[in-house]
Write an enzyme that holds these catalytic residues in place. Structure first.
Site, PDB file in Angstrom:
ATOM      1  N   GLU A  56     -54.059  24.885 -87.258  1.00 50.48           N
ATOM      2  CA  GLU A  56     -54.765  25.299 -86.043  1.00 50.48           C
ATOM      3  C   GLU A  56     -55.907  26.261 -86.352  1.00 50.48           C
ATOM      4  O   GLU A  56     -56.832  26.415 -85.557  1.00 50.48           O
ATOM      5  CB  GLU A  56     -53.790  25.960 -85.060  1.00 50.48           C
ATOM      6  CG  GLU A  56     -52.744  25.018 -84.504  1.00 50.48           C
ATOM      7  CD  GLU A  56     -51.845  25.688 -83.481  1.00 50.48           C
ATOM      8  OE1 GLU A  56     -52.181  26.815 -83.054  1.00 50.48           O
ATOM      9  OE2 GLU A  56     -50.820  25.106 -83.106  1.00 50.48           O
TER      10      GLU A  56
ATOM     11  N   GLU B  40     -50.111   4.783 -76.046  1.00 52.93           N
ATOM     12  CA  GLU B  40     -49.548   3.769 -75.165  1.00 52.93           C
ATOM     13  C   GLU B  40     -50.600   3.001 -74.362  1.00 52.93           C
ATOM     14  O   GLU B  40     -50.293   1.979 -73.751  1.00 52.93           O
ATOM     15  CB  GLU B  40     -48.532   4.410 -74.206  1.00 52.93           C
ATOM     16  CG  GLU B  40     -47.300   4.959 -74.910  1.00 52.93           C
ATOM     17  CD  GLU B  40     -46.200   5.336 -73.937  1.00 52.93           C
ATOM     18  OE1 GLU B  40     -46.414   5.202 -72.719  1.00 52.93           O
ATOM     19  OE2 GLU B  40     -45.135   5.764 -74.400  1.00 52.93           O
TER      20      GLU B  40
END
Length: 275
Positions: free
Chosen positions: A111, A80
């Site tokens: 991970e 954003e």
């Protein structure tokens, strides 16, 4: 790290026997502990932000290296920034376990990959002008730990946001943030308080950095991108207030001529100075 706080049993038992009212009240009570936990870390958050601002001012970038819920939330924060503050998309970046392009798949198995993060950082040309911040609730995620370890070897500044004290990842961070929110409502479900705390810290880091970089005037998003009617209307009214312009159409035309409220204000000031 044998007794990770994030893995300790929930303070609540027999949840399947509780009413909806009880469950939401308990979750809300746990959520209230997040802001005080962050408050304890404000000095170290402030130090990290100071370094980030300095790095970016001198041409560097911030890279988050993350996994799990908190890693995915860092993506939401970063995507954003170009539209909200008009900055280049590469200023804040995320190296996510499994790839940002596969965000919705929640590829938790990635991970454990100890090579991908550094490989991605290398592809992006990471260097001593940048800072790399590891994101891991446990503080032990191999994907994150390996990247920070390699960064230290290459004299690249490192930070981290973790939720267990004295973790291996924090040990590899020059600027560690350890926000300890305690056992989760659902045992081990760090998508709850841990992720909430990390999201709040992402907000602090990005917003404070943008303010310090001059992307805000007063409390206004003067560099917001004019991507739709709502934002264009907001920016036009913003320019009217800040530039003392009475006509909506005049302000809107000036806005489009200059591309942002801040540039339009600079244009007005230049015209006034010339006059």
């Amino acid at each position: 790290m044998q007794n990770k706080i994030t893995e300790q049993p929930s303070n609540y038992r027999d949840l399947e026997k509780k009413t909806i009212e009880e469950l939401t009240r308990f979750i809300n009570a746990e959520d209230k502990s997040v802001a005080p936990a962050i408050e304890k870390e404000l000095p170290r958050i402030n130090t990290l932000i100071e370094v980030i601002v300095e790095k970016i001012t001198n041409g560097g970038r911030l890279f988050y290296v993350g996994a799990g819920s908190s890693g995915r939330l860092s993506v939401l924060d970063v995507i954003e920034l170009p539209t909200t503050y008009g900055v280049a998309p590469d200023l804040f970046q995320v190296i996510l376990a499994g790839g940002v392009d596969r965000l919705v798949e929640a590829r938790e198995e990635m991970e454990d990959d100890k090579n991908e993060a550094w490989q991605k950082l290398t592809e992006k040309g990471v260097n001593e002008h940048d800072i790399v911040v590891g994101i891991s609730a446990s503080g032990t995620t191999p994907f994150v730990l390996a990247a920070l370890t390699k960064c230290r070897e290459e004299n690249i500044d490192t930070g981290c946001i973790v939720s267990n004290p004295d973790s291996p990842i924090a040990a590899q961070a020059i600027y560690p943030i350890e926000v300890i929110t305690g056992p989760e409502f659902i045992t081990g479900s760090t998508r709850m308080k841990c992720a909430t705390a990390h999201k709040m810290i992402f907000d602090m880091i990005s917003t404070t950095t943008m303010v310090r970089l001059g992307r805000i005037i007063d409390n206004q998003m003067v560099n917001v991108k004019l991507i739709n009617h709502k934002i264009t209307d907001r920016a036009t009214k913003m320019l009217m207030r800040l530039g003392n312009i009475d006509s909506y159409d005049t302000a809107k035309a000036l806005l489009f001529q200059n591309g942002s409220v801040q540039n339009a204000l600079r244009s007005l000031n230049a015209d006034n100075y010339s006059a």
